[in-house]
Write a protein that holds these residues in place. Structure first.
Motif, short mmCIF file in Angstrom:
data_model
loop_
_atom_site.label_atom_id
_atom_site.label_comp_id
_atom_site.label_asym_id
_atom_site.label_seq_id
_atom_site.Cartn_x
_atom_site.Cartn_y
_atom_site.Cartn_z
N GLU A 163 -29.02 13.11 -37.58
CA GLU A 163 -29.08 13.59 -36.20
C GLU A 163 -30.48 14.18 -36.00
O GLU A 163 -30.97 14.89 -36.88
CB GLU A 163 -28.04 14.68 -35.94
CG GLU A 163 -26.60 14.24 -36.21
CD GLU A 163 -26.12 13.17 -35.26
OE1 GLU A 163 -26.60 13.11 -34.11
OE2 GLU A 163 -25.23 12.39 -35.66
N PRO A 164 -31.13 13.92 -34.89
CA PRO A 164 -32.49 14.42 -34.67
C PRO A 164 -32.64 15.93 -34.85
O PRO A 164 -33.69 16.41 -35.27
CB PRO A 164 -32.81 13.99 -33.24
CG PRO A 164 -31.94 12.81 -33.00
CD PRO A 164 -30.69 13.06 -33.79
N GLU A 165 -31.59 16.70 -34.56
CA GLU A 165 -31.71 18.15 -34.69
C GLU A 165 -31.73 18.61 -36.16
O GLU A 165 -32.01 19.78 -36.43
CB GLU A 165 -30.59 18.88 -33.94
CG GLU A 165 -29.18 18.51 -34.30
CD GLU A 165 -28.64 17.35 -33.46
OE1 GLU A 165 -27.46 17.04 -33.66
OE2 GLU A 165 -29.36 16.76 -32.63
N GLN A 166 -31.48 17.71 -37.11
CA GLN A 166 -31.61 18.05 -38.52
C GLN A 166 -33.08 18.19 -38.94
O GLN A 166 -33.39 18.89 -39.89
CB GLN A 166 -30.92 16.99 -39.39
CG GLN A 166 -29.43 16.95 -39.18
CD GLN A 166 -28.79 15.69 -39.76
OE1 GLN A 166 -29.45 14.76 -40.19
NE2 GLN A 166 -27.45 15.67 -39.78
N ALA A 167 -33.95 17.51 -38.22
CA ALA A 167 -35.39 17.59 -38.49
C ALA A 167 -35.97 18.77 -37.71
O ALA A 167 -35.57 19.05 -36.59
CB ALA A 167 -36.08 16.29 -38.07
#
Length: 170
Positions: A163-167
């Protein structure tokens, strides 16, 4: 053979047969010991796989500008990879394959992680590209403070997909 005459094996034949029987028994015992040692080593290795105990203190991976966008850098001190995605965000990925726990190296030429044990491959975000691994590489929370990337290796995070919010962005 004559009737009434029993054939007695000579002493030399008996000694040779006895020696060979003992030799085979010894080789069988050695093989059993090796198999037992190998089995216990494999079972014990999953528990002791990490060379460094996870620290509650964050690991300083380096300065933000030291990592080019699109790069993957091994961080030996923390036993993880720091992936800087093309958008400039960071992701700290575990070196452990999610299939059976093998250590996965990054192949810079092919631009993917390749598990040497069973052939699973993962992209820069840890997403599986080929089976048998079905879920992405685990990741560690990180934070950027004063231009430094700090990774918390004591809290590994499992996930079912990237998920992009993991980065973490700058």
């Amino acid at each position: 053979m004559e009737a009434g005459v029993e054939h007695q094996p000579d002493k030399e034949g008996r000694n040779r047969r006895s020696f060979l029987n003992r030799l085979w028994a010894l080789l069988g015992m050695i093989a059993c010991l090796e198999a037992g040692w190998l089995g216990t080593s494999l079972l014990r290795s999953r528990k002791n796989r990490s060379l460094h105990a996870p620290s509650t203190e964050p690991i300083d991976a380096g300065a933000v500008e030291a990592f080019k966008p699109g790069s993957v850098t091994p961080i030996p001190r923390g036993q993880f990879y720091l992936s800087r995605l093309e958008d400039g965000s960071f992701l700290a990925l575990s070196k452990t394959c999610t299939h059976l726990g093998c250590s996965v190296p990054w192949d810079d030429k092919q631009q993917k992680f390749i598990c040497p044990c069973h052939g699973s491959t993962f992209d820069k975000t840890g997403e599986p590209l080929t089976a048998p691994a079905l879920r992405p590489l685990d990741y560690y929370p990180l934070r950027i403070e004063n231009g430094m990337v700090k990774v918390f290796t004591s809290r590994v995070q499992s996930r079912s997909s990237f998920e992009p919010e993991q980065a973490v962005g700058i």
